[in-house]
Every structure is written in structure tokens, then in C-alpha cells.
Design a protein around this motif. Structure first.
Motif, PDB file in Angstrom:
ATOM      1  N   CYS A 299     -56.550  -5.940  24.229  1.00 54.77           N
ATOM      2  CA  CYS A 299     -57.688  -6.694  24.765  1.00 54.77           C
ATOM      3  C   CYS A 299     -58.201  -6.061  26.052  1.00 54.77           C
ATOM      4  N   TYR A 300     -57.288  -5.653  26.925  1.00 60.95           N
ATOM      5  CA  TYR A 300     -57.723  -5.002  28.162  1.00 60.95           C
ATOM      6  C   TYR A 300     -58.465  -3.707  27.852  1.00 60.95           C
ATOM      7  N   LYS A 444     -54.223   2.829  24.594  1.00 65.64           N
ATOM      8  CA  LYS A 444     -55.208   3.785  24.098  1.00 65.64           C
ATOM      9  C   LYS A 444     -55.812   3.317  22.777  1.00 65.64           C
ATOM     10  N   PHE A 445     -55.030   2.605  21.959  1.00 64.78           N
ATOM     11  CA  PHE A 445     -55.562   2.086  20.710  1.00 64.78           C
ATOM     12  C   PHE A 445     -56.613   1.016  20.987  1.00 64.78           C
ATOM     13  N   GLY A 446     -56.378   0.220  22.043  1.00 69.14           N
ATOM     14  CA  GLY A 446     -57.373  -0.783  22.416  1.00 69.14           C
ATOM     15  C   GLY A 446     -58.674  -0.137  22.818  1.00 69.14           C
ATOM     16  N   LYS A 447     -58.586   0.903  23.654  1.00 69.45           N
ATOM     17  CA  LYS A 447     -59.797   1.614  24.054  1.00 69.45           C
ATOM     18  C   LYS A 447     -60.433   2.314  22.861  1.00 69.45           C
ATOM     19  N   SER A 448     -59.593   2.781  21.931  1.00 71.38           N
ATOM     20  CA  SER A 448     -60.125   3.473  20.759  1.00 71.38           C
ATOM     21  C   SER A 448     -60.842   2.523  19.815  1.00 71.38           C
ATOM     22  N   LEU A 449     -60.372   1.274  19.728  1.00 68.69           N
ATOM     23  CA  LEU A 449     -61.084   0.293  18.910  1.00 68.69           C
ATOM     24  C   LEU A 449     -62.481   0.047  19.462  1.00 68.69           C
ATOM     25  N   ILE A 480     -63.457 -10.822  22.756  1.00 63.54           N
ATOM     26  CA  ILE A 480     -62.207 -10.185  23.202  1.00 63.54           C
ATOM     27  C   ILE A 480     -61.555 -10.994  24.318  1.00 63.54           C
ATOM     28  N   ILE A 481     -62.350 -11.477  25.255  1.00 56.79           N
ATOM     29  CA  ILE A 481     -61.810 -12.268  26.370  1.00 56.79           C
ATOM     30  C   ILE A 481     -61.138 -13.542  25.853  1.00 56.79           C
ATOM     31  N   ILE A 482     -61.751 -14.183  24.871  1.00 59.05           N
ATOM     32  CA  ILE A 482     -61.164 -15.408  24.284  1.00 59.05           C
ATOM     33  C   ILE A 482     -59.804 -15.094  23.661  1.00 59.05           C
ATOM     34  N   LEU A 483     -59.733 -13.996  22.874  1.00 57.44           N
ATOM     35  CA  LEU A 483     -58.468 -13.591  22.252  1.00 57.44           C
ATOM     36  C   LEU A 483     -57.424 -13.274  23.320  1.00 57.44           C
TER      37      LEU A 483
END
Length: 503
Positions: A299-300, A444-449, A480-483
Motif C-alpha cells: 500500500c505504501y 518494490k512490488f507495491g511500487k511496481s503495481l 489504496i489508502i482505505i485498504l
């Protein structure tokens, strides 16, 4: 009575500003300087990678770099790290990995970058291909500047590997939860002075008017940017060597010989893990607790990636060459470091006075508020027009910078501290390999999504820019913030159970 009240006041003030005991300084001081060196490099490298890529290729290319290069690199590195962690302890892993990074930075600065015309394909040929195949334009442009892309990957990995994995894993192996509440925010506060120092170095060298044979070089020239880059990178390499020296000192004279009361929960012999790569992956996948931490970082990473793209596109409009971009990012780092120090003072007291849940919810709250303000301004910038003597582009850059500074200040203090505390109650295998998967792949996966959603739009609509997709990005950002908030609440319940107490 007045003397008693004065003593109580001074004691309370010390607890707020500096909750470190005198007997703990022997370990705290070298650990804080170790973090300062690592964060100095992080601040300088973050600015350099953007200064190379954004002005010379475009802000839109960042999404492609994070998805197609950074993410695979983090997966490969994590698998290598898991294997190496069975062969070496923390100390030798630290030396090996940091030396590898510093070696590449040296090669890029003094070999690849100055002679890039020799190593890179012809620019006109690459642009012709990009025009002929518009759907693959960004991939072609990345290939035409492949050394920049490689430098971007290494700079991205420095934060995930050296800070999040090597340093914090080492700290988690030393401090228990109680000490972490006092130590981690102050470690962050001292360490973030490194960002101020990095910004000062960037501004100083980018302001020097380098010349050849008495003639001042054009700041748009490759020679000028190369002369600016070399002393900055030399400083980074020196800082990395100092970090390895500090790490050696801590291991030889503190961790191994001086127990310092109950500061140390593990010895050097405890740091080598036993599980194979396959068994490690199975262990991580079975852990619901690790899954919650992964979602936290996803999320971050998603939220920050969605915000940074539109902001960096506007920074490029305002500062279209590498030298000016480095100068801006240097000033940005100075304000970032100052903000981090202030927030660390506040965060230290929040961690000790309030529950883990309260401290963990502050970061998504700050990012949500500042992010929505930035998106709204960007969407309606044309309607707003000039405000006084300031153009909409300049105001968008400043508002985005403030958003970044506030968001990352809370991230580097409260978010990192609360996240690191969740690893402490885990077993050694989960703390070592679970953390490797979470920190290197998860973030990095979060940023990649986030990069996937953006790059997919740019592939399908080659003519689109961040201006044309900002509304859609804002909707994704809110979801994303809600999740994120829901995940923090679930992780808090598991954290309390694992600790065996109630907050």
C-alpha cells in the motif's frame, strides 16, 4: 520544592527529547552514525537517479523502469540473499553487498557516464525507432540509455537492500521491543541528518561553474554534468566505506565483547539461518502475519508511486537539465532532512505514549490528506492560473514537494519504526527471510503495481501523459489508502497476540 519541580521538569524534557540513557550511548552513537552514512547515500542516490532519468528520458519512463527492471532485480536479489544468508552471517553479508553497490557506482561514474556516446546506441536512431513503434516508445528509449536505467535500478535497490534489509534486520537482531520504542525514532532522527548533508553536497557541487581551458561549460553539456557527478559520487563511496568501518567496529568491540546490560538479544553465532530457499518460501507463504506486513508495504509503495509520477513530470518542466535537477533535488533533500528530524522528535513520544495502532495509522493519514490536496490542485491547475507571480507549474512543484516531504518524513520515522517493531517477536527464520521477502520484494512490488497501471495506460495510449490520467490515478490512490487502514488494524491484532500483551 522548587528544585524538585525543576528536576522533574528536566527529567520529563529529557524523556521527550532524548530518551537514551548514558550507559546506552556506547552502542547508540556508532549505530546512529552508521544509519547517517547509509541515509546520506540514500538521499544522494535518490536525487541522482531521478536527475539522470527524468530530464533525459521523461518522467513517464519511471513506471516502466520500476515494473520491468526494478521488480525483477529485487526478486533475483532476494533469492540470492536467502541463499547467501545460509552461508554467511550478517557481518560478511553487509560487507559483500555494500562493496558490490559501491563498485558499480564507481564504474558508472568514471567509465560508463563520461563515455556514454560510445556505450549507448545512436540517439537519432533510437528516436526514429520510437516514432516508428509508438506503443513501444518507452522501452526503446530505456534501451537507448541503458546505463542510466542500470544506475536507476542500483539506486532503487540501495534503499530496499541496505537500509530496509541489512541495517534494520541487524537492529532487530540487537534490540527488543521495549528498547526499540525508545531507540528507533531517535536513530531515525540522527540518521536523517544524512539527508540534510546529502542535500548540501548536491547543492554545493551543482552550483560550481566547472570550466575547461578557462571557458565555463554549458550546464546542458555532458561534460558539465559529468564533472558535477564525479565529486558527488566520490563522497557517496567514501560514506559507504565509513559505514563498513562502523559496522566492523560495532561487531568487534560492542556486539561480541560488551553485552551492555540487556541491549543485545542475539549473538553473532545466532545470525546464520538453516532453511533452504524452497523451505524459506513455504515458511513465508504460510505466515498470515508476514502477509499483513507485505500488504502494508504494498500500500505504501503503490500510494507513493502514484503520487510521484505526476509530481516529477512537473519538476522536469521546471528544471529540464541534469545539473538544475540535481540542484533542486539537493534543496529538496535539505528540507526533507529537517522535516524528518522534527517528525522523529514527535514520533518518538507518540510511540512511547500511545499504542502501536495509533502510531501506525498516522502515516496513511498524512499521505491521504496531502496526496488528495496535490491531486486536486493538479487537476484544476489550469482553472487556477497564476497566483501572484507564481505559475501553475511552479506551484504544482512546490505543493508536490511539500506533500513528498511530509509523507516521507512520517514514513522514515513512524512508518519504519512501527514496521520494524512487528518483526521483533518473530522467530529467527521469519525475522531474517520473511523480512528479506517483505522488504526487498514487498516494497518494490507495491511500487511496481503502481507502475504497471501507469505503464499499461502509456502503452495503450502512447500520446497520453500524466496530465491526462491524473483523475484516474486519484481514484486508485483513495482505494489504496482505505485498504492500508484496514490492513493496519488487522496487523495490530496479530501483533498484540504475538507479543503476548495488550496495548
Amino acid at each position: 520544592m522548587p528544585n524538585l519541580k525543576k528536576k522533574q521538569f528536566l527529567s520529563s524534557l529529557k524523556e521527550i527529547l532524548w530518551p537514551i540513557e548514558r550507559s546506552e550511548l556506547k552502542l547508540f552513537i556508532p549505530m546512529s552514525f552508521l544509519m547517517l552514512c547509509i541515509l546520506f547515500n540514500f538521499g544522494a542516490l535518490r536525487s541522482i537517479k531521478d536527475s539522470l532519468v527524468v530530464p533525459n528520458i521523461g518522467a513517464e519512463v519511471i513506471s516502466f523502469l520500476k515494473l520491468w527492471l526494478v521488480l525483477p532485480s529485487t526478486i533475483i536479489f532476494t533469492l540470492i540473499y536467502v541463499k547467501l544468508s545460509n552461508m554467511f552471517d550478517y557481518e560478511y553479508l553487509f560487507y559483500l553487498i555494500v562493496s558490490f553497490f559501491l563498485g558499480f557506482f564507481l564504474i558508472f561514474t568514471y567509465v560508463l557516464y563520461p563515455d556514454q556516446d560510445f556505450y549507448h546506441p545512436n540517439l537519432e536512431y533510437a528516436q526514429g525507432l520510437a516514432e516508428a513503434y509508438p506503443n513501444f516508445k518507452w522501452f526503446i528509449l530505456i534501451a537507448s540509455k541503458w546505463s542510466y536505467a542500470l544506475m536507476y535500478v542500483f539506486c532503487e535497490l540501495w534503499s530496499a537492500v541496505v537500509i530496509n534489509l541489512l541495517f534494520w534486520q541487524y537492529a532487530n537482531n540487537i534490540f527488543d521491543t521495549t528498547l526499540a520504542k525508545r531507540f528507533y525514532p531517535i536513530l531515525g532522527m540522527v540518521g536523517n541528518i544524512g539527508l540534510i548533508m546529502a542535500g548540501s553536497v548536491l547543492v554545493t557541487f551543482s552550483n560550481i561553474p566547472f570550466g575547461v581551458d578557462g571557458e565555463i561549460l554549458d550546464k546542458y553539456s555532458l561534460k558539465q554534468s559529468s564533472l558535477v557527478l564525479q565529486p558527488i559520487m566520490t563522497t557517496i563511496i567514501i560514506s559507504g566505506c565509513v559505514a563498513m568501518g562502523l559496522y566492523r567496529y560495532i561487531n568487534k568491540y560492542l556486539v561480541k565483547t560488551d553485552k551492555l546490560g540487556n541491549l543485545l538479544s542475539h549473538t553473532q553465532d545466532d545470525t546464520r539461518t538453516k532453511l533452504s530457499v524452497i523451505d524459506s518460501v513455504k515458511l513465508i507463504l504460510r505466515s498470515k502475519y508476514i502477509g499483513y506486513i507485505v500488504i502494508l508495504l504494498l500500500c505504501y509503495g503503490l500510494a507513493i508511486n502514484i503520487l510521484e509520477g505526476p509530481w516529477k513530470a512537473r519538476v522536469r518542466e521546471l528544471y529540464p537539465n541534469t545539473v538544475d535537477y540535481i540542484n533542486f533535488m539537493g534543496r529538496f533533500n535539505i528540507y526533507m532532512g529537517i522535516s524528518c528530524v522534527v517528525v522523529a522528535l514527535i514520533g518518538s513520544n507518540i510511540l512511547r505514549k500511545f499504542s502501536w495502532l495509533t502510531a501506525a495509522l498516522i502515516t496513511p493519514g498524512i499521505i491521504a490528506c496531502t496526496g488528495i490536496i496535490f491531486f486536486v490542485f493538479v487537476i484544476y491547475a489550469n482553472d487556477i492560473g497564476m497566483i501572484g507571480s507564481y505559475s501553475p507549474i511552479y506551484l504544482a512543484v512546490i505543493i508536490g514537494a511539500i506533500q513528498n516531504i511530509l509523507s516521507k518524513s512520517t514514513k522514515y520515522t513512524l512508518f519504519d519504526s512501527t514496521k520494524e517493531m512487528t518483526y521483533i517477536p518473530l522467530s529467527l527464520e521469519l525475522r531474517t527471510k520473511g523480512k528479506a521477502a517483505v522488504e526487498v520484494i514487498g516494497l518494490k512490488f507495491g511500487k511496481s503495481l503502481g507502475a504497471f497501471s501507469q505503464s499499461f495506460m502509456f502503452i495503450l495510449m502512447p500520446a497520453s501523459t500524466f496530465d491526462s490520467v491524473t483523475v484516474y490515478l486519484m481514484v486508485i490512490f483513495v482505494l489504496i489508502i482505505i485498504l492500508w487502514v484496514l490492513d493496519v488494524r488487522k496487523l495490530n491484532k496479530e501483533y498484540i497476540k504475538l507479543k503476548g500483551d495488550k496495548e
